[in-house]
Design an enzyme around this catalytic site. Structure first.
Site, PDB file in Angstrom:
ATOM      1  N   SER A  33       1.192  -1.121  -0.240  1.00 24.55           N
ATOM      2  CA  SER A  33      -0.205   0.693  -0.364  1.00 24.55           C
ATOM      3  C   SER A  33       0.992   0.917  -0.405  1.00 24.55           C
ATOM      4  O   SER A  33       0.396   2.267  -0.492  1.00 24.55           O
ATOM      5  CB  SER A  33      -0.693  -0.223   1.215  1.00 24.55           C
ATOM      6  N   ASP A 334      -2.873   8.727   7.713  1.00 20.85           N
ATOM      7  CA  ASP A 334      -3.326   7.944   8.733  1.00 20.85           C
ATOM      8  C   ASP A 334      -2.380   6.631   9.743  1.00 20.85           C
ATOM      9  O   ASP A 334      -1.071   6.990   9.378  1.00 20.85           O
ATOM     10  CB  ASP A 334      -4.590   6.293   7.608  1.00 20.85           C
ATOM     11  N   HIS A 337       0.386   4.725   7.298  1.00 19.02           N
ATOM     12  CA  HIS A 337       0.741   6.074   5.518  1.00 19.02           C
ATOM     13  C   HIS A 337       1.518   6.925   5.687  1.00 19.02           C
ATOM     14  O   HIS A 337       1.000   7.703   6.273  1.00 19.02           O
ATOM     15  CB  HIS A 337      -0.052   5.565   4.657  1.00 19.02           C
TER      16      HIS A 337
END
Ligand SMILES: *[C@@H]1O[C@H](CO)[C@@H](O)[C@H](O)[C@H]1NC(C)=O
Ligand SMILES: *[C@@H]1O[C@H](CO)[C@@H](O)[C@H](O)[C@H]1NC(C)=O
Ligand SMILES: *[C@@H]1O[C@H](CO)[C@@H](O)[C@H](O)[C@H]1NC(C)=O
Ligand SMILES: *[C@@H]1O[C@H](CO)[C@@H](O)[C@H](O)[C@H]1NC(C)=O
Length: 349
Positions: A33, A334, A337
């Site tokens: 991600s 977040d 990340h």
């Protein structure tokens, strides 16, 4: 002193990008991600980010990137003079659009096939390579086999795997892995699979590899909160896994450099990059302002989006209010990340 290190890293990357006397014509990206540009949007999974406020600082808004703006490979591509590299799992990624490379990265994925299965579908490294093989066939039919092979030889292969094999596998509360493997044995098993995967990318035509290590997993807000620690310090046991993986990875890459003729495997120490920014955050925006236009990291451990203590228990969800007005002041977007501001610094390094 940071500057000389930066300069030598920059010249290494330059050496890679001009090893054949030509700039990098394309970039192929494999990872999780941290660099996924939207490959999970059409999968059945909880690991997606194709909704606001993700993309709040990205032209056009949310894309599936787990970030307010651009990922580290978006920034790296720009520094190399490349257009945005499109996600593989998108019907518009075809024809001419694949000529500057394709991004196969998938949120929640890892080196192991079972990593991230808690979230739903994803493309593990094995499937990312199968998708790359489809691109190779497509490039060969567009350009001819010889020209496609030359393009691949000159292209940059960015590979960043391993984070989820710890946080979304071995370190999960109900993981059975710690009963089967010591941390050392687990890491060796990961490295052995990863070695096979990188050799396979070489066999498929890749020569210039930038392989990102695992970041300081004990410093991500989510891990800090779950450990019950106060925001403001990292979980050293969790960081120990990152250090173990990175040291084995670095040795493995040296071995591949020696064994695979014409290959360039460059290890990118994301751990040190991140620790440097977290520990020296007050410098970024002062001493290094000239190098880092628009990056002012002030909050090293708190996330911008996501509720809970230090806003770091949940992911960044659509209806949650965004608490930070100025995203450039944060390392973390977040609970997992980094922000665009951090990614800009990391890409320059
Ligand atoms: C993942 O699954 C594929 C297909 O079963 C297998 O070939 C591959 O070796 C597996 N990868 C790992 C790392 O176990
Ligand atoms: C490199 O070659 C040495 C000696 O032939 C061998 O022992 C080692 O396993 C090889 N490493 C890789 C990564 O292929
Ligand atoms: C912070 O910066 C100083 C001075 O540039 C450097 O010596 C130190 O290694 C940096 N800290 C980290 C964790 O990188
Ligand atoms: C964001 O924060 C930085 C550092 O505090 C500041 O210099 C900059 O002007 C701020 N930007 C906005 C849009 O408020």
């Amino acid at each position: 002193m940071r500057t000389p290190t930066w300069l030598s890293l920059a010249s290494l990357l330059l050496a890679i990008s001009s090893a054949a006397g030509v700039p990098v014509p394309a970039m192929f990206v494999f990872g999780d991600s941290l660099v996924d540009p939207g490959n999970n949007n059409r999968l059945v999974t909880l690991a997606k980010a194709d909704y606001a406020p993700n993309g709040v600082d990205f032209p056009g808004g949310a894309t599936g990137r787990f970030c307010n703006g651009r990922t580290v490979v978006d920034h790296l591509g720009e520094l190399l003079g490349l257009p945005l590299i499109p996600p593989f799992h998108n019907p518009t990624t075809e024809g001419q659009r694949i000529l500057h490379g394709v991004n196969y990265a998938s949120a929640s994925s890892g080196i192991l096939n079972d990593t991230g299965k808690l979230f739903g579908d994803r493309f593990p490294m094995h499937e990312q390579m199968m998708n790359f093989q489809k691109t190779v066939q497509e490039l060969s039919s567009q350009m001819g086999g010889g020209a496609a092979g030359e393009l691949l030889q000159r292209s940059l292969f960015f590979v960043g795997m391993g984070n989820n094999d710890y946080i979304n596998n071995y370190l999960l509360p109900f993981s059975g892995k710690p009963r089967k493997y010591t941390p050392e044995a687990y890491t060796q098993m990961l490295i052995q699979h990863y070695r096979g995967q990188l050799k396979n990318l070489y066999r498929l035509g890749g020569r210039r590899f930038l392989v990102a290590g695992v970041g300081p997993l004990g410093c991500i807000p989510n891990q800090i909160v779950h450990s019950g620690k106060d925001a403001g310090s990292c979980v050293s046991r969790t960081n120990g896994f990152s250090l173990l993986f990175n040291s084995d990875l670095n040795l493995m890459l040296q071995e591949l450099n020696a064994n695979l003729s014409g290959s360039h495997f460059l290890f990118w120490d994301t751990y040190s990059t991140t620790m440097d920014v977290i520990s020296n955050f007050s410098h970024y925006g002062n001493a290094h302002a000239h190098l880092l236009a628009h990056s002012y990291i002030l909050f090293p451990y708190t996330a911008c989006c996501g509720e809970g203590r230090s806003k770091s228990k949940l992911a960044c969800l659509p209806l949650l209010p965004l608490h930070c007005r100025n995203r450039s002041e944060y390392v973390f977007w977040d609970p997992y990340h980094p922000t665009d501001a951090f990614n800009a610094i990391a890409a320059r390094q």
